[in-house]
Motif scaffolding. Structure first.
Motif, PDB file in Angstrom:
ATOM      1  N   ASP A 181       0.847  -1.183   0.000  1.00  0.00           N
ATOM      2  CA  ASP A 181       0.000   0.000   0.000  1.00  0.00           C
ATOM      3  C   ASP A 181       0.887   1.239   0.000  1.00  0.00           C
ATOM      4  OD1 ASP A 181      -2.896  -0.916   0.321  1.00  0.00           O
ATOM      5  OD2 ASP A 181      -1.888  -2.056   1.899  1.00  0.00           O
ATOM      6  N   VAL A 182       0.579   2.174  -0.869  1.00  0.00           N
ATOM      7  CA  VAL A 182       1.349   3.417  -0.984  1.00  0.00           C
ATOM      8  C   VAL A 182       0.490   4.577  -0.499  1.00  0.00           C
ATOM      9  CG1 VAL A 182       2.538   5.003  -2.544  1.00  0.00           C
ATOM     10  CG2 VAL A 182       2.683   2.526  -2.919  1.00  0.00           C
ATOM     11  N   ILE A 183       1.053   5.353   0.421  1.00  0.00           N
ATOM     12  CA  ILE A 183       0.378   6.533   0.939  1.00  0.00           C
ATOM     13  C   ILE A 183       1.177   7.761   0.520  1.00  0.00           C
ATOM     14  CG2 ILE A 183      -0.251   7.832   3.011  1.00  0.00           C
ATOM     15  CD1 ILE A 183      -0.868   5.250   4.403  1.00  0.00           C
ATOM     16  N   ARG A 184       0.531   8.668  -0.163  1.00  0.00           N
ATOM     17  CA  ARG A 184       1.184   9.922  -0.515  1.00  0.00           C
ATOM     18  C   ARG A 184       1.243  10.777   0.742  1.00  0.00           C
ATOM     19  NH1 ARG A 184       3.281   7.675  -4.842  1.00  0.00           N
ATOM     20  NH2 ARG A 184       1.667   6.745  -6.152  1.00  0.00           N
ATOM     21  N   ALA A 185       2.439  11.051   1.189  1.00  0.00           N
ATOM     22  CA  ALA A 185       2.628  11.620   2.527  1.00  0.00           C
ATOM     23  C   ALA A 185       2.754  13.134   2.535  1.00  0.00           C
ATOM     24  CB  ALA A 185       3.879  10.994   3.170  1.00  0.00           C
ATOM     25  N   ASN A 186       2.295  13.805   1.498  1.00  0.00           N
ATOM     26  CA  ASN A 186       2.429  15.256   1.469  1.00  0.00           C
ATOM     27  C   ASN A 186       1.503  15.946   2.468  1.00  0.00           C
ATOM     28  OD1 ASN A 186       4.419  15.280  -0.497  1.00  0.00           O
ATOM     29  ND2 ASN A 186       2.939  15.178  -2.162  1.00  0.00           N
ATOM     30  N   THR A 187       0.382  15.314   2.818  1.00  0.00           N
ATOM     31  CA  THR A 187      -0.540  15.883   3.800  1.00  0.00           C
ATOM     32  C   THR A 187      -0.646  14.928   4.981  1.00  0.00           C
ATOM     33  OG1 THR A 187      -1.815  16.943   2.033  1.00  0.00           O
ATOM     34  CG2 THR A 187      -2.850  16.786   4.192  1.00  0.00           C
ATOM     35  N   ALA A 188      -0.217  15.386   6.158  1.00  0.00           N
ATOM     36  CA  ALA A 188      -0.145  14.517   7.331  1.00  0.00           C
ATOM     37  C   ALA A 188      -1.520  13.991   7.740  1.00  0.00           C
ATOM     38  CB  ALA A 188       0.512  15.260   8.488  1.00  0.00           C
ATOM     39  N   ASP A 189      -2.537  14.841   7.724  1.00  0.00           N
ATOM     40  CA  ASP A 189      -3.875  14.406   8.148  1.00  0.00           C
ATOM     41  C   ASP A 189      -4.433  13.346   7.211  1.00  0.00           C
ATOM     42  OD1 ASP A 189      -3.808  16.111  10.297  1.00  0.00           O
ATOM     43  OD2 ASP A 189      -4.951  17.704   9.311  1.00  0.00           O
TER      44      ASP A 189
END
Length: 208
Positions: A181-189
């Motif tokens: 699973d890939v999470i785009r981490a640009n937005t913490a929330d």
């Protein structure tokens, strides 16, 4: 949880800890750098007196493939400690992915990297936190090491960007082929919400 330097994994771990406690779930985080904490990892007390800053510099000075063997020990040890933990939610902060990709790019034999990865304790869920090198550099605010810069002793920002881009390409390719699973981490929330969504079925399966 793994991803490029500056992806915000440690911040997400803190958010998960608060979430778990709000649900009365027991929680534990395991990380490779805990080998420097004698009370937490007494088997690594031979490193007594070594600081994390010192260790991070020394790693970049190690030759290949010795460095991969040392990093492999750190990561396999952490993964095994994670596997043995009994809490409801156990998070391994940093898996083998980043170091394996970096060492391959540094010329470590593929066979050695594969052997170490094959020996790693498996995880129920692997989540890759993705962030662009430019965003990672902004977040790190100049706190970069030679290892993160492709062994550049001067830690030049441009070298950080080029090296991290190459490492990111390898990791994203693995994420696609291995089904992580890939999470785009640009937005913490948004990253935290996605992480909770991914964890929900695993926690339900264990009755937590």
């Amino acid at each position: 949880m793994d991803g490029p330097d500056g992806a915000g994994k440690s911040s997400q771990v803190k958010r998960l800890a608060s979430w778990a406690h709000s649900l009365d779930m027991s929680f534990r985080v395991v990380g490779k750098w805990q080998v420097l904490e004698e009370a937490a990892v007494p088997q690594a007390r031979f490193l007594r007196g070594t600081t994390l800053d010192e260790l991070r510099v020394c790693i970049a000075e190690m030759p290949s493939p010795s460095r991969m063997l040392f990093l492999g020990w750190l990561n396999t040890f952490a993964a095994e400690r994670t596997r043995q933990a009994e809490e409801d939610l156990v998070v391994l902060d940093g898996y083998w992915i980043k170091h394996a990709a970096t060492e391959l790019l540094a010329g470590c034999p593929q066979s050695l990297v594969d052997a170490i990865v094959d020996a790693m304790a498996p995880a129920d869920l692997v989540v890759f936190f993705d962030v662009t090198p430019e965003e990672a550099l902004r977040r790190k605010k100049g706190d970069i090491t030679p290892y993160e810069c492709g062994l550049d002793p001067e830690c030049r920002p441009e070298r950080f960007l080029s090296h991290q881009a190459a490492v990111r390409d390898v990791m994203l390719d693995w994420a696609r082929t291995r089904g992580w699973d890939v999470i785009r981490a640009n937005t913490a929330d948004a990253a935290h919400h996605r992480m909770r969504t991914l964890l929900a079925p695993h926690l339900a399966a264990t009755g937590s």
